[in-house]
Design a protein around this motif. Sequence first.
Motif, PDB file in Angstrom:
ATOM      1  N   ALA A 175      -3.929 -37.670  16.006  1.00  0.00           N
ATOM      2  CA  ALA A 175      -3.607 -36.216  15.818  1.00  0.00           C
ATOM      3  C   ALA A 175      -2.387 -35.827  16.050  1.00  0.00           C
ATOM      4  O   ALA A 175      -1.694 -35.003  15.161  1.00  0.00           O
ATOM      5  CB  ALA A 175      -4.728 -35.485  16.654  1.00  0.00           C
TER       6      ALA A 175
ATOM      7  N   ASN B  81       0.066 -37.224  13.356  1.00  0.00           N
ATOM      8  CA  ASN B  81      -0.117 -36.503  12.055  1.00  0.00           C
ATOM      9  C   ASN B  81       0.438 -35.064  12.079  1.00  0.00           C
ATOM     10  O   ASN B  81       0.584 -34.656  11.053  1.00  0.00           O
ATOM     11  CB  ASN B  81      -1.729 -36.623  11.774  1.00  0.00           C
ATOM     12  N   THR B  82       0.160 -34.529  13.218  1.00  0.00           N
ATOM     13  CA  THR B  82       0.510 -32.870  13.278  1.00  0.00           C
ATOM     14  C   THR B  82       1.941 -33.022  12.999  1.00  0.00           C
ATOM     15  O   THR B  82       2.722 -32.077  12.448  1.00  0.00           O
ATOM     16  CB  THR B  82       0.126 -32.230  14.360  1.00  0.00           C
TER      17      THR B  82
ATOM     18  N   ILE C 121      -5.796 -37.289   6.657  1.00  0.00           N
ATOM     19  CA  ILE C 121      -6.039 -37.193   8.062  1.00  0.00           C
ATOM     20  C   ILE C 121      -5.727 -35.763   8.485  1.00  0.00           C
ATOM     21  O   ILE C 121      -6.504 -35.391   9.388  1.00  0.00           O
ATOM     22  CB  ILE C 121      -5.038 -38.237   8.687  1.00  0.00           C
TER      23      ILE C 121
ATOM     24  N   HIS D 297      -8.411 -33.303  10.794  1.00  0.00           N
ATOM     25  CA  HIS D 297      -7.962 -32.818  12.031  1.00  0.00           C
ATOM     26  C   HIS D 297      -8.253 -31.318  11.743  1.00  0.00           C
ATOM     27  O   HIS D 297      -8.616 -30.673  12.745  1.00  0.00           O
ATOM     28  CB  HIS D 297      -6.526 -33.240  12.532  1.00  0.00           C
TER      29      HIS D 297
ATOM     30  N   ILE E 188      -5.776 -29.112  12.035  1.00  0.00           N
ATOM     31  CA  ILE E 188      -4.951 -28.094  13.104  1.00  0.00           C
ATOM     32  C   ILE E 188      -3.996 -27.306  12.230  1.00  0.00           C
ATOM     33  O   ILE E 188      -3.641 -26.481  12.351  1.00  0.00           O
ATOM     34  CB  ILE E 188      -4.118 -29.613  14.113  1.00  0.00           C
TER      35      ILE E 188
ATOM     36  N   ASN F  41     -10.702 -35.202  21.701  1.00  0.00           N
ATOM     37  CA  ASN F  41     -10.260 -36.022  20.413  1.00  0.00           C
ATOM     38  C   ASN F  41     -10.249 -37.668  20.811  1.00  0.00           C
ATOM     39  O   ASN F  41     -10.628 -37.711  21.856  1.00  0.00           O
ATOM     40  CB  ASN F  41      -8.781 -35.498  20.171  1.00  0.00           C
TER      41      ASN F  41
ATOM     42  N   GLY G  52     -12.763 -30.573  20.901  1.00  0.00           N
ATOM     43  CA  GLY G  52     -11.900 -31.289  19.791  1.00  0.00           C
ATOM     44  C   GLY G  52     -10.423 -31.483  20.276  1.00  0.00           C
ATOM     45  O   GLY G  52     -10.394 -32.080  21.341  1.00  0.00           O
ATOM     46  N   ASP G  53      -9.451 -31.402  19.405  1.00  0.00           N
ATOM     47  CA  ASP G  53      -8.025 -31.421  19.787  1.00  0.00           C
ATOM     48  C   ASP G  53      -7.464 -30.206  20.783  1.00  0.00           C
ATOM     49  O   ASP G  53      -6.766 -30.290  21.104  1.00  0.00           O
ATOM     50  CB  ASP G  53      -7.289 -31.319  18.809  1.00  0.00           C
TER      51      ASP G  53
ATOM     52  N   SER H 108      -3.620 -26.364  22.231  1.00  0.00           N
ATOM     53  CA  SER H 108      -3.976 -27.280  20.922  1.00  0.00           C
ATOM     54  C   SER H 108      -2.926 -28.252  21.381  1.00  0.00           C
ATOM     55  O   SER H 108      -1.775 -28.383  21.583  1.00  0.00           O
ATOM     56  CB  SER H 108      -3.549 -26.648  19.591  1.00  0.00           C
TER      57      SER H 108
ATOM     58  N   SER I  20      -2.105 -31.199  20.094  1.00  0.00           N
ATOM     59  CA  SER I  20      -1.150 -31.634  19.010  1.00  0.00           C
ATOM     60  C   SER I  20      -0.162 -30.808  18.686  1.00  0.00           C
ATOM     61  O   SER I  20       1.049 -30.919  18.444  1.00  0.00           O
ATOM     62  CB  SER I  20      -1.829 -32.057  17.770  1.00  0.00           C
TER      63      SER I  20
END
Lengths: 381, 381, 381, 381
Positions: free
Chosen positions: D13, D16-17, D67, D71, D73, D244, D289-290, D317, D319
């Motif tokens: 996460a 990827n963010t 991805i 997620h 986000i 996560n 979650g995240d 958050s 990420s």
Amino acid sequence: LSVGVLIVGLAGATANTFVSGALAGSPSERMGGSVLAASGLDPGLFLDESKLTFSGWDVDPRGADEIASAHGILPSAAIKAASESLDAIRALPAYVGGYDTEEARVSEHSRPIEDPQGAIEGVAADIEAFRSEHGLERCIVVLLGPPLRAQPVESGFGDTNSALSSSACYALGALRASCGVIDFTPNVTLEMPEVLEAATAAQMPLAGRDGNTGQSLLKTVLGQMFKIRNLRVRGWYSTNILGNLDGKVLSRPEHRGLKMSDKLGVLEPILGYEDFDHVVDISYYLPRGDDKEAWDNIDFSGWFGTRMTMKVNWLGSDSALAAPLITDLVKHVDHAMRAGLRGHLPHLGLYFKHPLGSPIEPLANSYRTLMDFYTSNDKEQ
Amino acid sequence: LSVGVLIVGLAGATANTFVSGALAGSPSERMGGSVLAASGLDPGLFLDESKLTFSGWDVDPRGADEIASAHGILPSAAIKAASESLDAIRALPAYVGGYDTEEARVSEHSRPIEDPQGAIEGVAADIEAFRSEHGLERCIVVLLGPPLRAQPVESGFGDTNSALSSSACYALGALRASCGVIDFTPNVTLEMPEVLEAATAAQMPLAGRDGNTGQSLLKTVLGQMFKIRNLRVRGWYSTNILGNLDGKVLSRPEHRGLKMSDKLGVLEPILGYEDFDHVVDISYYLPRGDDKEAWDNIDFSGWFGTRMTMKVNWLGSDSALAAPLITDLVKHVDHAMRAGLRGHLPHLGLYFKHPLGSPIEPLANSYRTLMDFYTSNDKEQ
Amino acid sequence: LSVGVLIVGLAGATANTFVSGALAGSPSERMGGSVLAASGLDPGLFLDESKLTFSGWDVDPRGADEIASAHGILPSAAIKAASESLDAIRALPAYVGGYDTEEARVSEHSRPIEDPQGAIEGVAADIEAFRSEHGLERCIVVLLGPPLRAQPVESGFGDTNSALSSSACYALGALRASCGVIDFTPNVTLEMPEVLEAATAAQMPLAGRDGNTGQSLLKTVLGQMFKIRNLRVRGWYSTNILGNLDGKVLSRPEHRGLKMSDKLGVLEPILGYEDFDHVVDISYYLPRGDDKEAWDNIDFSGWFGTRMTMKVNWLGSDSALAAPLITDLVKHVDHAMRAGLRGHLPHLGLYFKHPLGSPIEPLANSYRTLMDFYTSNDKEQ
Amino acid sequence: LSVGVLIVGLAGATANTFVSGALAGSPSERMGGSVLAASGLDPGLFLDESKLTFSGWDVDPRGADEIASAHGILPSAAIKAASESLDAIRALPAYVGGYDTEEARVSEHSRPIEDPQGAIEGVAADIEAFRSEHGLERCIVVLLGPPLRAQPVESGFGDTNSALSSSACYALGALRASCGVIDFTPNVTLEMPEVLEAATAAQMPLAGRDGNTGQSLLKTVLGQMFKIRNLRVRGWYSTNILGNLDGKVLSRPEHRGLKMSDKLGVLEPILGYEDFDHVVDISYYLPRGDDKEAWDNIDFSGWFGTRMTMKVNWLGSDSALAAPLITDLVKHVDHAMRAGLRGHLPHLGLYFKHPLGSPIEPLANSYRTLMDFYTSNDKEQ
């Protein structure tokens, strides 16, 4: 034949979430938050919400889809899919009186109340026109407008009716047009003698007042716990932050009186004593939007007066909590109209901060009252 | 003639708060936190706690006044005023087995259990000696010791009884001496077949298990609210911090199993579904002392699956919450002994996280069960 | 030769905790909460608080021991041990003007201000009498009275001085008697041109205003974190509940204006922007007593505007937080008097919500300013 | 010519963010949460993130757009607009060793490490191929994989390198290919003597370890407040709930050791004493979650030992907090590579829970260190 629902405050977040949800969602999406859906009562007893046809009054004439997008409470995909039927839901001009908000009083999409009798007749005429246009079997009026300014006690609602609030005009107009009325607001309307008399005369049911969505609901639940466990409440401080129109209006001292009174009144009947400090704050706080947040601090004492505290932080979506309760109430009032019940409905206390026709009770008790009503009703039939 | 109460874990904070409160306080000081005191039931139905005479077992032989001063839970003035009678309350050496804490196993004021039958007889003999010394009408044994190590399922409590825990020995000894037994701990004792059979044979009542003082109580209250309002619980995270002996023992994985299982088990029966994330943490945290603090985060969803959360922070005095419940339970069990009830008592579910003989229910329901028991009892008489 | 401290509001919780602590405690007990004690600065630079002699004004003439027992903030054993010296600390009648609380205006132990010049001279005469009675080297006046009613902007403090508040009279009287002045209250006093001119003429230092004890302190700390980390504050909601006299007075709209303004003003200078929603509530809530509790909700956003929140619950003892800061300030002002500093003292910004003579800064920065002052001062000597 | 960034754990996460944000967002959207963006430092000193080209390793070979959608986000519109460039970002098969998670060890998109030297060479070859394919000027490797199992102290990383963790192989391979390395994880990698020696030999900078995103950041901020104000911390209880992959892995005792050690280590250096109770819990809790949530309870004492508490609830958050810090770090390390710095970078302590090459300091201090580095750097040039 279907049932019509006319909403006072059609463009508000709560009304719009209710209407959009009814038109844009599936039955399972509308179950969340519905007392009826979890009750195990026979769904056949109640109107199916797919049978509802909507109208209402507001100073905001936009279509329900545009308003739903602005609020952003329901999923945008659902709103988009139902945009055509939602776009057709547009408010009639609101009747606006001296107790209404200043925003309402300066709006153009409105009909100022100069002669209350005229307004009452206008409301009734609006309803009749809607009824005949759609061929509706029954109509129900739901009061969801913002909190009015507190009415001076001495105003009387007397001979001339000169001081009738807009919500009183809506209620009296609704009864004149043979509608049941639901009041989800903190305004003093359905307990006015004139309204109660008109309901008896019209043989129509009244359900109110002030929807029990969050913080006060918790008080009826936690209050019972403190009561049963004999943990003495010494003080209960509650603050609320919210950033929707309701919050804006409630931030004005002249508009918050009734709401505060309802919020402050919910605890003593549950606890059975008055000698504790009960404070409620409401603040308009923009970042919270429609996600009303409450923080409660409770001081209580036990064995040998040992002091203890409990704090609760509630983050709820005001409209998402209200919409399923309003859906339930429409079904209950429709049932009551079919059953020929009139005046205040004592089995609906669970839904209200300030229940009319029934005492303020712990949630478990008012739930039992509700269930007993339908269960014994069943048996009789 | 008075009633004797023998406590396993006499020197612990909860037991000491109960005993000190009974000897040092006034009836009104002991009302706080008592379900019976607020129930409106005729006090004449129950034993007056001034009739109680105390004894018990512990690895700590100090007088109750010294221990009370060390804990500092009750007001020091009250302790000082009753210091003479409190000083006389000193524990008999504890029976200690393989499931007890390491602190207990290395203590000197103890009797290691090598032969369970011998320990059972020893417990019974201790009780008989106490009974005859004080000329007691009835005796009740209350289990308040720290959580034992989880017993391996395969241990069997079989032919040789070689694996009997100390709490089983206390319970069986108590029944041999014709005592009712209350288990306020999370240990598996009163539901052991051997204990249940012995209770039936002895015609004695059993009340347990695991006192419902704080966080789990809240779950039975809030769980019902979510259930009635059809707000779907998605997750419930609970953490507990406490700095007393209970906290120290529970911080050890091998001792926390049963407690965790009781804490985790309380929610599903109330909600009626299992597909949510339920996490419970317990941490030993010294600054909190006996003031157990809990923080709960609840994720739930409503209309159209809208996500909402509620957080609860509970700061309670563990012992001050437990003591009035134990006082109540002694009165209930004394009543049951007089009424000839035997085995698990289904009307006492309200008091326990893991009630024996009754389902886990919302507080409002288990309270009704309790009240119905005495009310219909009254009518029959 | 010792130093005199005269306190306006001598009987209040904060003043009493400061005075009682100075007379009843040990140096190590007074270290907690003192910036100086943790600073590592040479204690030889500062007056030892055992050298202080106390007096002051209040409408409450009771002895400091009686008041300390009533407040219950310091340990009763310490108060008892010093009861003789505490009992001797009794307030002179207060000077009371039109901006004072209604409680003060109706009290008997008071001197109504009819002619401000007379009151100023009376204050100076009180100080001179105290100084000569005890043979004091220097005197410092500390303003700790309750928040005054907001002064109308147009009042002028003009030719006749008819509108001078009591706190202005105290400050001008103190300067006339050659005292340094500390203002720990939110009142507008030390920044009045008349007071500033008088301080320059008298060559005396002024330290103020509005002690930075809790919630605002947190804002200067957390605000810097959000600033450095570039997490954009969208809203900051703060509520305060307290049950002491300060809380009672602040619950009145006409008395809370300045305090609110100070509380609201502390965040923007730290963050460097204004476009966020900043709301502060203060509620009088009895069960909290002197243990002021604050709850803050902060909405902020980060990467791609992602919304996040932080909530802070602060439970502090208002007086126990203030007393060591006042002790520090007396030492700083005594140092400044010896060093010949006059007017506002820019190195003391750390202690105040609304610092006079220095900008509002993050705690880390104002602490550095304080340390630099003494460190470079040292070097120069 | 542009700069390459290769990420270990490319599909996670956080990674990827960071990558999605770099490719899909605008510079202003990436400013939130960036220390550099708010610092006022000349942007010309640093690489523009539009110059970055991405690659990396993971057991999950899906494209970055897929991805990112999973997620949820970053805003879906932004992801959709950049889907083509995101889809091209796919991970090379991960090198997996004995300390990796069980999920990694059973995955198919992986290269098991049998011979560490071979893995190191493989990593270097991967980098060289990427560099030449894209004609990159410089490359930086960022370690963002999940927490490894704690390495036994006796493992030695000795002659045979048989026990080298995957993260050590990535770091050594990166240095062999002349890359700077950033470690945002709690793993022990960049402080291994072998890695430090290799960095010196390669003349490459190392920045680590364990990104300081939330709860520990607060400790460096609030800890300083308690220190300056001399409010003595008696206990600090911290719990974390997250849902996560990081949370899942950290819920396993064998994987949480290093993270816990970093979290527990951050407070004592700030406070300057050790005699307080510091407890940290981490729980895997799916509904979060995240959005990592932390709850902290701090017990502290002041004047006369008065007990006070502060509670903090942080909802961040994970990420979204990490991504701008990683962006910053890439710019800092790129700057260091250009400036010829090697080994640990002492000016980057602000970014890490466990800074390598610099002490753990309050945020205000480590921020000053960072600013001084660039400001004095400027002057010298």
